[in-house]
Design a protein around this motif. Structure first.
Motif, PDB file in Angstrom:
ATOM      1  N   ASP A  33      13.120  65.733  41.868  1.00 55.49           N
ATOM      2  CA  ASP A  33      12.775  67.014  42.794  1.00 55.49           C
ATOM      3  C   ASP A  33      11.552  66.269  43.957  1.00 55.49           C
ATOM      4  O   ASP A  33      11.517  65.339  43.764  1.00 55.49           O
ATOM      5  N   THR A  34      10.939  67.437  44.467  1.00 56.59           N
ATOM      6  CA  THR A  34      10.090  66.910  45.392  1.00 56.59           C
ATOM      7  C   THR A  34       8.775  66.103  45.002  1.00 56.59           C
ATOM      8  O   THR A  34       8.400  65.085  45.382  1.00 56.59           O
ATOM      9  N   LYS A  35       8.401  66.464  43.850  1.00 53.34           N
ATOM     10  CA  LYS A  35       7.262  65.528  43.274  1.00 53.34           C
ATOM     11  C   LYS A  35       7.652  64.407  42.884  1.00 53.34           C
ATOM     12  O   LYS A  35       7.119  63.463  43.182  1.00 53.34           O
ATOM     13  N   ALA A  36       8.820  64.267  42.390  1.00 54.71           N
ATOM     14  CA  ALA A  36       9.250  62.883  42.017  1.00 54.71           C
ATOM     15  C   ALA A  36       9.613  62.122  42.972  1.00 54.71           C
ATOM     16  O   ALA A  36       9.304  60.871  43.188  1.00 54.71           O
ATOM     17  N   GLN A  37      10.416  62.756  44.107  1.00 56.57           N
ATOM     18  CA  GLN A  37      10.570  61.651  45.331  1.00 56.57           C
ATOM     19  C   GLN A  37       9.308  61.541  46.096  1.00 56.57           C
ATOM     20  O   GLN A  37       9.063  60.356  46.745  1.00 56.57           O
ATOM     21  N   ALA A  57      12.408  68.696  53.505  1.00 58.67           N
ATOM     22  CA  ALA A  57      13.458  69.405  53.289  1.00 58.67           C
ATOM     23  C   ALA A  57      13.429  70.593  52.393  1.00 58.67           C
ATOM     24  O   ALA A  57      12.778  70.297  51.164  1.00 58.67           O
ATOM     25  N   SER A  58      14.225  71.494  52.532  1.00 54.37           N
ATOM     26  CA  SER A  58      14.228  72.592  51.419  1.00 54.37           C
ATOM     27  C   SER A  58      14.994  72.126  50.220  1.00 54.37           C
ATOM     28  O   SER A  58      15.984  71.493  50.375  1.00 54.37           O
ATOM     29  N   ASP A  59      14.487  72.302  49.135  1.00 58.35           N
ATOM     30  CA  ASP A  59      15.112  72.225  48.078  1.00 58.35           C
ATOM     31  C   ASP A  59      16.115  73.387  47.693  1.00 58.35           C
ATOM     32  O   ASP A  59      15.835  74.256  47.547  1.00 58.35           O
ATOM     33  N   PRO A  60      17.360  72.819  47.735  1.00 56.56           N
ATOM     34  CA  PRO A  60      18.571  74.079  47.519  1.00 56.56           C
ATOM     35  C   PRO A  60      18.150  74.510  46.037  1.00 56.56           C
ATOM     36  O   PRO A  60      18.548  75.621  46.041  1.00 56.56           O
ATOM     37  N   PHE A  62       6.296  72.682  48.705  1.00 58.07           N
ATOM     38  CA  PHE A  62       4.764  72.096  49.474  1.00 58.07           C
ATOM     39  C   PHE A  62       4.078  71.838  48.061  1.00 58.07           C
ATOM     40  O   PHE A  62       3.509  70.640  47.976  1.00 58.07           O
ATOM     41  N   VAL A  63       4.051  72.653  46.915  1.00 59.25           N
ATOM     42  CA  VAL A  63       3.326  72.417  45.623  1.00 59.25           C
ATOM     43  C   VAL A  63       3.627  70.870  45.068  1.00 59.25           C
ATOM     44  O   VAL A  63       2.962  70.199  44.632  1.00 59.25           O
TER      45      VAL A  63
END
Length: 170
Positions: free
Chosen positions: A78-82, A112-115, A122-123
């Motif tokens: 996810d965004t945090k992991a990336q 980018a948006s997480d589908p 952002f969090v």
């Protein structure tokens, strides 16, 4: 070619004044709110060593998995992991050049948006950021901009980060 003695008498003292300035080169991090996650600004004086890091992308969660086998967001996280993956790559890259994470003065995040969420996370990006800044190992932070983008270079990437580090010349 004849050099004017007036020019030499003027140029040498001016050049001599510049030498102490280079030796005093510094980076000042400006933060008006001590609780803020990011800096207001970073003032980098002339004569400071700097490195500009190209946009970095996440590596697969499984380090044994080659990029050619990445088939889903789960393979990158996810965004945090990336964000943690990307900042880890930036850390390794700048450390090889003699810089530390505390030397970072500016980050630019492209998210980018997480589908799975239907929007930019952002969090999650901030949670990943907190693993590297405002920690016991690195109590500093950086100036930062975040942009939501339609997509990144690959369909499973959720964040790309560019970095600028600066430090006093040795």
């Amino acid at each position: 070619m004849r050099v004017s003695t007036k020019l030499v008498r003027f140029a040498l003292p001016v050049a001599a004044l510049a030498l102490p300035l280079a030796a005093q080169a510094q980076v000042t991090k400006i933060k008006s709110n001590p609780q803020a996650l990011i800096l207001d600004a970073a003032d980098v004086k002339a004569g400071t060593d700097m490195i500009f890091v190209s946009g970095q992308l996440a590596s697969p969660v499984d380090p044994a998995k080659p990029m050619s086998e990445v088939k889903s967001i789960e393979d990158l996280g996810d965004t945090k992991a990336q964000t943690i993956s990307v900042l880890g790559k930036i850390k390794a890259l700048i450390e090889k050049q003699g810089y530390t994470m505390a030397d970072l003065v500016k980050l630019t995040l492209f998210v980018a948006s997480d589908p799975r969420l239907g929007k930019m996370d952002f969090v999650g990006a901030n949670e990943g950021f907190k693993q590297f800044f405002g920690t016991a190992e690195n109590p500093t932070t950086v100036a930062r901009s975040t942009f939501q983008v339609a997509a990144l270079v690959g369909p499973y990437y959720l964040i790309e980060i560019e970095a600028i580090a600066a430090k006093k010349k040795k």
